[in-house]
Motif scaffolding. Sequence first.
Motif, PDB file in Angstrom:
ATOM      1  N   MET A   1      -4.697 -14.474  10.478  1.00 31.05           N
ATOM      2  CA  MET A   1      -5.846 -13.889   9.826  1.00 31.05           C
ATOM      3  C   MET A   1      -5.728 -12.450   9.734  1.00 31.05           C
ATOM      4  N   PRO A   2      -5.899 -11.912   8.575  1.00 31.07           N
ATOM      5  CA  PRO A   2      -5.813 -10.396   8.138  1.00 31.07           C
ATOM      6  C   PRO A   2      -6.938  -9.660   8.855  1.00 31.07           C
ATOM      7  N   ARG A   3      -6.547  -8.528   9.238  1.00 34.55           N
ATOM      8  CA  ARG A   3      -7.736  -7.383   9.900  1.00 34.55           C
ATOM      9  C   ARG A   3      -8.495  -7.178   8.775  1.00 34.55           C
ATOM     10  N   LYS A   4      -9.608  -6.725   9.124  1.00 35.31           N
ATOM     11  CA  LYS A   4     -10.855  -6.452   8.258  1.00 35.31           C
ATOM     12  C   LYS A   4     -10.478  -5.592   7.048  1.00 35.31           C
ATOM     13  N   TYR A   5      -9.684  -4.389   7.135  1.00 33.29           N
ATOM     14  CA  TYR A   5      -9.444  -3.526   6.063  1.00 33.29           C
ATOM     15  C   TYR A   5      -7.991  -3.621   5.384  1.00 33.29           C
ATOM     16  N   GLN A   6      -7.215  -4.629   5.982  1.00 32.05           N
ATOM     17  CA  GLN A   6      -6.007  -5.157   5.423  1.00 32.05           C
ATOM     18  C   GLN A   6      -5.870  -5.352   3.969  1.00 32.05           C
ATOM     19  N   PRO A   7      -6.991  -6.229   3.498  1.00 32.66           N
ATOM     20  CA  PRO A   7      -6.808  -6.428   2.035  1.00 32.66           C
ATOM     21  C   PRO A   7      -6.883  -4.958   1.223  1.00 32.66           C
ATOM     22  N   ILE A   8      -7.586  -4.020   1.842  1.00 32.91           N
ATOM     23  CA  ILE A   8      -7.607  -3.068   0.780  1.00 32.91           C
ATOM     24  C   ILE A   8      -6.547  -2.184   0.865  1.00 32.91           C
ATOM     25  N   TRP A   9      -5.723  -2.106   2.029  1.00 29.91           N
ATOM     26  CA  TRP A   9      -4.464  -1.623   1.843  1.00 29.91           C
ATOM     27  C   TRP A   9      -3.384  -2.233   1.025  1.00 29.91           C
ATOM     28  N   GLU A  10      -3.482  -3.542   1.233  1.00 28.36           N
ATOM     29  CA  GLU A  10      -2.651  -4.378   0.422  1.00 28.36           C
ATOM     30  C   GLU A  10      -2.727  -4.312  -1.253  1.00 28.36           C
ATOM     31  N   SER A  11      -3.967  -4.035  -1.506  1.00 23.16           N
ATOM     32  CA  SER A  11      -4.338  -3.688  -2.844  1.00 23.16           C
ATOM     33  C   SER A  11      -3.942  -2.307  -3.067  1.00 23.16           C
ATOM     34  N   ILE A  12      -3.931  -1.459  -2.603  1.00 27.73           N
ATOM     35  CA  ILE A  12      -3.359  -0.107  -2.916  1.00 27.73           C
ATOM     36  C   ILE A  12      -1.908  -0.244  -3.059  1.00 27.73           C
ATOM     37  N   LYS A  13      -1.270  -0.984  -2.154  1.00 26.71           N
ATOM     38  CA  LYS A  13       0.186  -1.036  -2.350  1.00 26.71           C
ATOM     39  C   LYS A  13       0.589  -2.010  -3.600  1.00 26.71           C
ATOM     40  N   ALA A  14      -0.151  -2.753  -3.914  1.00 23.53           N
ATOM     41  CA  ALA A  14      -0.084  -3.942  -5.159  1.00 23.53           C
ATOM     42  C   ALA A  14       0.092  -3.011  -6.416  1.00 23.53           C
ATOM     43  N   VAL A  15      -0.725  -1.892  -6.608  1.00 20.46           N
ATOM     44  CA  VAL A  15      -0.932  -1.227  -7.908  1.00 20.46           C
ATOM     45  C   VAL A  15       0.275  -0.464  -8.158  1.00 20.46           C
ATOM     46  N   LYS A  16       0.501   0.231  -9.306  1.00 18.51           N
ATOM     47  CA  LYS A  16       1.654   1.115  -9.607  1.00 18.51           C
ATOM     48  C   LYS A  16       1.310   2.176  -8.831  1.00 18.51           C
ATOM     49  N   VAL A  17       2.397   2.974  -8.594  1.00 17.41           N
ATOM     50  CA  VAL A  17       2.293   4.390  -7.888  1.00 17.41           C
ATOM     51  C   VAL A  17       1.558   5.369  -8.884  1.00 17.41           C
ATOM     52  N   GLY A  18       0.663   6.031  -8.201  1.00 17.12           N
ATOM     53  CA  GLY A  18      -0.196   6.724  -9.187  1.00 17.12           C
ATOM     54  C   GLY A  18      -1.607   6.327  -9.860  1.00 17.12           C
ATOM     55  N   GLN A  19      -1.727   5.033  -9.887  1.00 17.91           N
ATOM     56  CA  GLN A  19      -3.126   4.133 -10.004  1.00 17.91           C
ATOM     57  C   GLN A  19      -3.854   4.202  -8.973  1.00 17.91           C
ATOM     58  N   GLU A  20      -5.287   4.642  -9.168  1.00 13.10           N
ATOM     59  CA  GLU A  20      -6.160   4.568  -8.179  1.00 13.10           C
ATOM     60  C   GLU A  20      -6.773   3.185  -7.988  1.00 13.10           C
ATOM     61  N   VAL A  21      -7.200   3.005  -6.674  1.00 12.48           N
ATOM     62  CA  VAL A  21      -7.939   1.680  -6.221  1.00 12.48           C
ATOM     63  C   VAL A  21      -9.309   2.221  -5.926  1.00 12.48           C
ATOM     64  N   PRO A  22     -10.407   1.808  -6.628  1.00 14.48           N
ATOM     65  CA  PRO A  22     -11.513   2.274  -6.139  1.00 14.48           C
ATOM     66  C   PRO A  22     -12.299   1.193  -5.168  1.00 14.48           C
TER      67      PRO A  22
END
Length: 90
Positions: A1-22
Amino acid sequence: MPRKYQPIWESIKAVKVGQEVPVRCHGTSVRTLKNAVLKEKSLETATKKRLAMPFAGNLEIRIEYPTPENKIPPGFVVIYFKLSWDGSRL
């Protein structure tokens, strides 16, 4: 089971470098959210350093507050996260 904020970190890693995740959150939760995402990054970085694997670089954080021009509801803010570089350049 993922930690509470882990999905946010995973989405930050998934986008291209320099692209912002709001991420929109209540204004009273800004510090909590920033610290939690930084902790997720730290946990992964520490593990990858121990294993001598490439790890993510600098995490840049920008906060946007409600103004008449943007459509952020009063009491909320949008926090933008982006990585300045990833481990693929190592």
